[in-house]
Design an enzyme around this catalytic site. Structure first.
Site, PDB file in Angstrom:
ATOM      1  N   ASP A  91      62.469  44.972  15.959  1.00 29.51           N
ATOM      2  CA  ASP A  91      61.748  45.507  14.802  1.00 29.51           C
ATOM      3  C   ASP A  91      62.348  46.877  14.493  1.00 29.51           C
ATOM      4  O   ASP A  91      63.182  47.398  15.240  1.00 29.51           O
ATOM      5  CB  ASP A  91      60.241  45.567  15.115  1.00 29.51           C
ATOM      6  N   ASP A 126      60.703  47.875   6.246  1.00 27.16           N
ATOM      7  CA  ASP A 126      59.754  47.443   5.215  1.00 27.16           C
ATOM      8  C   ASP A 126      58.534  48.361   5.248  1.00 27.16           C
ATOM      9  O   ASP A 126      58.357  49.132   6.187  1.00 27.16           O
ATOM     10  CB  ASP A 126      59.322  45.992   5.475  1.00 27.16           C
ATOM     11  N   ALA A 194      52.146  43.066   7.841  1.00 27.30           N
ATOM     12  CA  ALA A 194      50.879  43.755   7.569  1.00 27.30           C
ATOM     13  C   ALA A 194      49.654  42.849   7.669  1.00 27.30           C
ATOM     14  O   ALA A 194      48.654  43.045   6.979  1.00 27.30           O
ATOM     15  CB  ALA A 194      50.917  44.460   6.213  1.00 27.30           C
ATOM     16  N   CYS A 279      46.697  28.091  35.279  1.00 24.46           N
ATOM     17  CA  CYS A 279      47.977  28.784  35.455  1.00 24.46           C
ATOM     18  C   CYS A 279      48.064  29.308  36.894  1.00 24.46           C
ATOM     19  O   CYS A 279      47.059  29.308  37.613  1.00 24.46           O
ATOM     20  CB  CYS A 279      48.112  29.913  34.427  1.00 24.46           C
TER      21      CYS A 279
END
Ligand code: GUN
Ligand code: ZN
Length: 492
Positions: A91, A126, A194, A279
């Site tokens: 990112d 962005d 967003a 798990c």
């Protein structure tokens, strides 16, 4: 070579392969990308791979701004610094932009940095526009984001893939336009941005409207990432909308707060007497063991469980797409929380769009709730009633009805099937008309069936349609068009 190829599909969801040339790898989707913060490695990336992570995501801006990691990443590359051999997506710092209002890097600079540290999938800067901002602001920020996507498209990325985030706040038409223009840049992967504030507030119906808006613009061929979607209870709904990639910081953030993720919601370790999971963590320990461990160990074990449960849900979703029962899974998940049910209902409000994706060949349709009556398969059947060829005098009857002599006095008897309505014998054995329905039908199933009858009548005005009520209550037929004759006791 296309970056993204799809094999199986169900609802708007699909199983795909994302080619990541810089990593010389392909990633099977839907996929979960665990978020790695280099400063806080609750679980090491190499261990992630063992737990099922094919691909990771990290934030290049953290490396960019870190005295500790910047030079190491530039010298040795991200894969060596994180010790992860598979693809790594990065990112850009837009998250910091949303949190703190300002960052000191622009798109060419951060893309160059991502390329230099060896990112496989890079992200431009962005602007993650918040929900409900004024439309003018959402438009202006979306325009700025689009400019940056165009800058990114002109950037020499080499083999590195570059993402084109789709913004537009809570304005579905802006999302659609953002999606369309993002696709037109020719960039590679399309994150929907967003949505974190919406997800944090359980505003799943608004998430659905934003995502479907973006998807309408992006079209079916684009690989789509849902930025910041990390809670496994949301994956099935998101996958059914055609989101292919998810990223999870939730596994670690929730663990830090003593929260235990399940596909039905979030539990607090404090409140658990048993672990409802098989798990490795949950089979070895009881909740009291974790409560009695030191904080760091508790956090680590919770994070491990949170990741296991998240990867398991991804595998379950893939299997559901293969088997053609993804909407049954969504429906089950929607029962975990009323807000998720709202999200599912919002998705069904987009039945027009969903119906354009939903593949025709499917597993057995399970009628599980009133929402099932609004599924795209029902709508598609209703839409094709005008193409059927009913005889002059047609009798419709619920499957188990004993039509007796009434059968002989009509040209044909078709089934009046819950939700679907009129079903000619030649279609009765094909999916989805082989639907399994409960014996104790709800009103929505009958109501949808009757609306199918109305469509048939409208499309074939020369056919005289009668209905044998079988064991359906009289009230079920109140909405039939007046031209339809409901047989009473004397006629049967
Ligand atoms: N992470 C979560 N949401 C966003 C977003 O909108 N943009 C970027 N770049 N990263 C995100
Ligand atoms: Zn577990």
């Amino acid at each position: 070579m296309p970056v993204f190829e799809m094999s199986d599909a169900d609802a708007a969801g699909r199983i795909g392969e994302l080619a990541v040339p810089r990593a010389d790898a392909t990633v099977e989707t839907p996929a979960l990308l665990p978020v790695i913060n280099p400063h806080l490695r609750t679980i090491q990336p190499a261990e992630m791979a063992e737990m099922g992570a094919q691909i990771l995501i990290t934030n290049s801006y953290i490396f960019y701004g870190s005295d500790e990691y910047r030079e190491a990443a530039l010298e040795k590359g991200l894969h060596e610094v994180l010790d992860f051999p598979g693809p790594i997506m990065t990112d850009s710092g837009s998250f910091q932009l949303a949190e703190y209002g300002e960052i000191d890097v622009d798109t060419p600079e951060i893309l160059r940095f991502q390329r230099e540290i060896g990112s496989d999938i890079a992200t431009p800067v962005d602007i993650p526009t918040e929900p409900e901002v004024a439309r003018e602001r959402a438009e202006a920020e979306r325009d700025t984001t689009q400019d940056r996507l165009e800058t990114a498209a002109a950037f020499d990325a080499g083999e590195m893939l570059v993402t084109a985030p789709v913004q537009g706040s809570t304005y579905p038409d802006l999302r659609e336009r953002a999606g369309r223009e993002a696709r037109e840049t020719g960039l590679d992967v399309f994150p929907i941005g967003a949505v974190v504030p919406l997800l944090n507030d359980y505003r799943y119906a608004d998430v659905v409207d934003a995502v479907v808006g973006a998807k309408r613009g992006l079209g079916p061929a684009a690989p789509v990432h849902l930025f910041g979607a990390g809670h496994p209870m949301t994956f099935a709904l998101a996958a059914a909308m055609g989101c292919d990639l998810f990223d999870s910081a939730a596994y670690a953030l929730y663990a830090r707060d003593g929260r235990y993720l399940t596909v039905r919601g979030t539990d607090h370790l404090e409140d658990l007497a048993y672990f409802p999971c098989s798990c490795p963590v949950c089979t070895e320990y009881a909740p009291s063991d974790l409560r009695n461990a030191d904080d760091e160990r508790t956090e680590r074990l919770l994070a491990e469980h949170n990741l296991h449960v998240s990867f398991a849900e991804i595998r379950r979703i893939r299997q559901a797409i293969r088997a053609g029962n993804l909407l049954e899974l969504v429906e089950a998940r929607a029962r975990g929380h009323p807000d998720l049910l709202d999200g599912y209902r919002a998705l069904l409000d987009h039945a027009d769009w969903l119906g354009t994706h939903d593949p025709v060949r499917k597993g057995t349709f399970f009628y599980l709730s009133a929402e099932s009556a609004r599924r795209p398969e029902v709508r598609r059947h209703h839409d094709r009633l005008d193409r059927l060829d009913p005889p002059d005098e047609l009798l419709l009857a619920p499957r188990d009805a004993d039509v007796g002599d009434a059968g002989a006095s009509h040209d044909a008897v078709w089934t009046l099937a819950p939700a679907f309505g009129p079903v000619p014998p030649e279609l009765a054995r094909s999916s989805p008309l082989t639907a399994e329905t409960p014996a104790r039908l709800d009103a929505a199933a009958r109501k949808a069936a009757i609306s199918g009858v109305a469509k048939l009548v409208e499309a074939h005005p020369d056919t005289a349609v009668s209905v044998h009520p079988g064991d359906w209550p009289t009230s079920a037929f109140a909405a039939l068009p007046p031209a339809v004759d409901v047989l009473d006791g004397d006629d049967r």
